[in-house]
Design a protein around this motif. Structure first.
Motif, PDB file in Angstrom:
ATOM      1  N   VAL A 276       0.811  -1.216   0.099  1.00  0.00           N
ATOM      2  CA  VAL A 276       0.048   0.044   0.118  1.00  0.00           C
ATOM      3  C   VAL A 276       0.844   1.341   0.072  1.00  0.00           C
ATOM      4  N   ASP A 277       1.914   1.289   0.953  1.00  0.00           N
ATOM      5  CA  ASP A 277       2.937   2.203   0.627  1.00  0.00           C
ATOM      6  C   ASP A 277       3.374   2.800  -0.698  1.00  0.00           C
ATOM      7  N   ARG A 278       3.724   1.777  -1.382  1.00  0.00           N
ATOM      8  CA  ARG A 278       3.966   2.091  -2.858  1.00  0.00           C
ATOM      9  C   ARG A 278       3.058   2.754  -3.842  1.00  0.00           C
ATOM     10  N   VAL A 279       1.814   2.039  -3.604  1.00  0.00           N
ATOM     11  CA  VAL A 279       0.468   2.813  -4.395  1.00  0.00           C
ATOM     12  C   VAL A 279       0.593   4.344  -3.857  1.00  0.00           C
ATOM     13  N   VAL A 280       0.389   4.459  -2.627  1.00  0.00           N
ATOM     14  CA  VAL A 280       0.109   5.866  -2.035  1.00  0.00           C
ATOM     15  C   VAL A 280       1.394   6.720  -2.465  1.00  0.00           C
ATOM     16  N   ASP A 281       2.555   6.349  -2.328  1.00  0.00           N
ATOM     17  CA  ASP A 281       3.632   7.038  -2.922  1.00  0.00           C
ATOM     18  C   ASP A 281       3.600   7.421  -4.142  1.00  0.00           C
ATOM     19  N   ALA A 282       3.245   6.452  -5.100  1.00  0.00           N
ATOM     20  CA  ALA A 282       3.100   6.805  -6.526  1.00  0.00           C
ATOM     21  C   ALA A 282       1.955   7.750  -6.703  1.00  0.00           C
ATOM     22  N   ASP A 283       0.701   7.734  -6.064  1.00  0.00           N
ATOM     23  CA  ASP A 283      -0.401   8.620  -5.934  1.00  0.00           C
ATOM     24  C   ASP A 283       0.190  10.121  -5.757  1.00  0.00           C
ATOM     25  N   VAL A 284       0.887  10.360  -4.611  1.00  0.00           N
ATOM     26  CA  VAL A 284       1.473  11.473  -4.229  1.00  0.00           C
ATOM     27  C   VAL A 284       2.213  12.175  -5.547  1.00  0.00           C
ATOM     28  N   ARG A 285       3.147  11.077  -5.861  1.00  0.00           N
ATOM     29  CA  ARG A 285       3.826  11.658  -7.204  1.00  0.00           C
ATOM     30  C   ARG A 285       3.117  12.372  -8.349  1.00  0.00           C
ATOM     31  N   MET A 286       2.042  11.447  -8.686  1.00  0.00           N
ATOM     32  CA  MET A 286       1.226  11.818  -9.690  1.00  0.00           C
ATOM     33  C   MET A 286       0.573  13.126  -9.465  1.00  0.00           C
ATOM     34  N   ARG A 287       0.017  13.271  -8.125  1.00  0.00           N
ATOM     35  CA  ARG A 287      -0.577  14.543  -7.814  1.00  0.00           C
ATOM     36  C   ARG A 287       0.393  15.711  -7.635  1.00  0.00           C
ATOM     37  N   THR A 288       1.765  15.473  -7.320  1.00  0.00           N
ATOM     38  CA  THR A 288       2.695  16.401  -7.486  1.00  0.00           C
ATOM     39  C   THR A 288       2.957  16.916  -8.957  1.00  0.00           C
ATOM     40  N   LYS A 289       2.769  15.976  -9.931  1.00  0.00           N
ATOM     41  CA  LYS A 289       2.879  16.238 -11.526  1.00  0.00           C
ATOM     42  C   LYS A 289       1.833  17.094 -11.553  1.00  0.00           C
ATOM     43  N   TRP A 290       0.614  16.939 -11.207  1.00  0.00           N
ATOM     44  CA  TRP A 290      -0.384  17.824 -11.553  1.00  0.00           C
ATOM     45  C   TRP A 290      -0.203  19.131 -11.174  1.00  0.00           C
ATOM     46  N   ARG A 291       0.034  19.255  -9.832  1.00  0.00           N
ATOM     47  CA  ARG A 291       0.358  20.669  -9.173  1.00  0.00           C
ATOM     48  C   ARG A 291       1.303  21.349 -10.200  1.00  0.00           C
ATOM     49  N   GLN A 292       2.491  20.659 -10.347  1.00  0.00           N
ATOM     50  CA  GLN A 292       3.605  21.396 -11.112  1.00  0.00           C
ATOM     51  C   GLN A 292       2.989  21.816 -12.688  1.00  0.00           C
ATOM     52  N   ALA A 293       2.233  21.049 -13.183  1.00  0.00           N
ATOM     53  CA  ALA A 293       1.973  21.527 -14.512  1.00  0.00           C
ATOM     54  C   ALA A 293       0.935  22.709 -14.549  1.00  0.00           C
ATOM     55  N   ILE A 294      -0.019  22.733 -13.268  1.00  0.00           N
ATOM     56  CA  ILE A 294      -0.750  23.754 -13.354  1.00  0.00           C
ATOM     57  C   ILE A 294       0.225  25.145 -12.989  1.00  0.00           C
ATOM     58  N   THR A 295       0.927  25.008 -11.992  1.00  0.00           N
ATOM     59  CA  THR A 295       1.879  25.978 -11.596  1.00  0.00           C
ATOM     60  C   THR A 295       2.901  26.410 -12.727  1.00  0.00           C
ATOM     61  N   ARG A 296       3.141  25.541 -13.598  1.00  0.00           N
ATOM     62  CA  ARG A 296       4.175  26.100 -15.095  1.00  0.00           C
ATOM     63  C   ARG A 296       3.251  26.438 -15.946  1.00  0.00           C
ATOM     64  N   SER A 297       2.024  26.459 -15.799  1.00  0.00           N
ATOM     65  CA  SER A 297       1.027  26.859 -16.861  1.00  0.00           C
ATOM     66  C   SER A 297       1.135  25.971 -18.049  1.00  0.00           C
ATOM     67  N   GLU A 298       1.430  24.637 -17.718  1.00  0.00           N
ATOM     68  CA  GLU A 298       1.506  23.562 -18.767  1.00  0.00           C
ATOM     69  C   GLU A 298       0.119  22.981 -18.949  1.00  0.00           C
ATOM     70  N   ALA A 299      -0.799  23.201 -17.750  1.00  0.00           N
ATOM     71  CA  ALA A 299      -2.241  22.693 -17.885  1.00  0.00           C
ATOM     72  C   ALA A 299      -2.838  24.109 -17.180  1.00  0.00           C
ATOM     73  N   THR A 300      -4.280  24.187 -17.725  1.00  0.00           N
ATOM     74  CA  THR A 300      -5.178  25.399 -17.277  1.00  0.00           C
ATOM     75  C   THR A 300      -5.959  24.976 -16.157  1.00  0.00           C
ATOM     76  N   ASN A 301      -6.051  23.718 -15.878  1.00  0.00           N
ATOM     77  CA  ASN A 301      -7.122  23.532 -14.838  1.00  0.00           C
ATOM     78  C   ASN A 301      -6.629  22.028 -14.312  1.00  0.00           C
ATOM     79  N   LEU A 302      -7.109  21.457 -13.368  1.00  0.00           N
ATOM     80  CA  LEU A 302      -6.885  20.329 -12.808  1.00  0.00           C
ATOM     81  C   LEU A 302      -7.381  18.989 -14.000  1.00  0.00           C
ATOM     82  N   THR A 303      -8.584  19.078 -14.366  1.00  0.00           N
ATOM     83  CA  THR A 303      -8.850  18.217 -15.294  1.00  0.00           C
ATOM     84  C   THR A 303      -7.814  18.012 -16.517  1.00  0.00           C
TER      85      THR A 303
END
Length: 72
Positions: free
Chosen positions: A26-53
């Motif tokens: 489970v800890d590996r799944v949770v870690d991967a999920d956190v890493r993915m969500r970090t990618k989302w945040r970075q994409a929005i912060t860097r204006s690579e994506a305009t919204n969460l969707t």
């Protein structure tokens, strides 16, 4: 919200995948999920994506590798 639900279903599938009769820790799944969500945040912060969707859609395809090797 539909895209977020699709992501959660996808993560659940990854968490339930078996390798040699075992599910990933489970800890590996949770870690991967956190890493993915970090990618989302970075994409929005860097204006690579305009919204969460948009960020979710982009990284479910580009960053799926994060969920590879959960069993190792």
């Amino acid at each position: 919200m539909t895209v977020l639900l699709e992501y959660h279903e996808w993560v659940m599938e990854k968490a339930l995948e078996t390798h040699r009769g075992r599910r990933p820790p489970v800890d590996r799944v949770v870690d991967a999920d956190v890493r993915m969500r970090t990618k989302w945040r970075q994409a929005i912060t860097r204006s690579e994506a305009t919204n969460l969707t948009e960020a979710i859609r982009m990284h479910m395809s580009q960053s799926a590798y994060i969920f590879n090797n959960l069993h190792e």
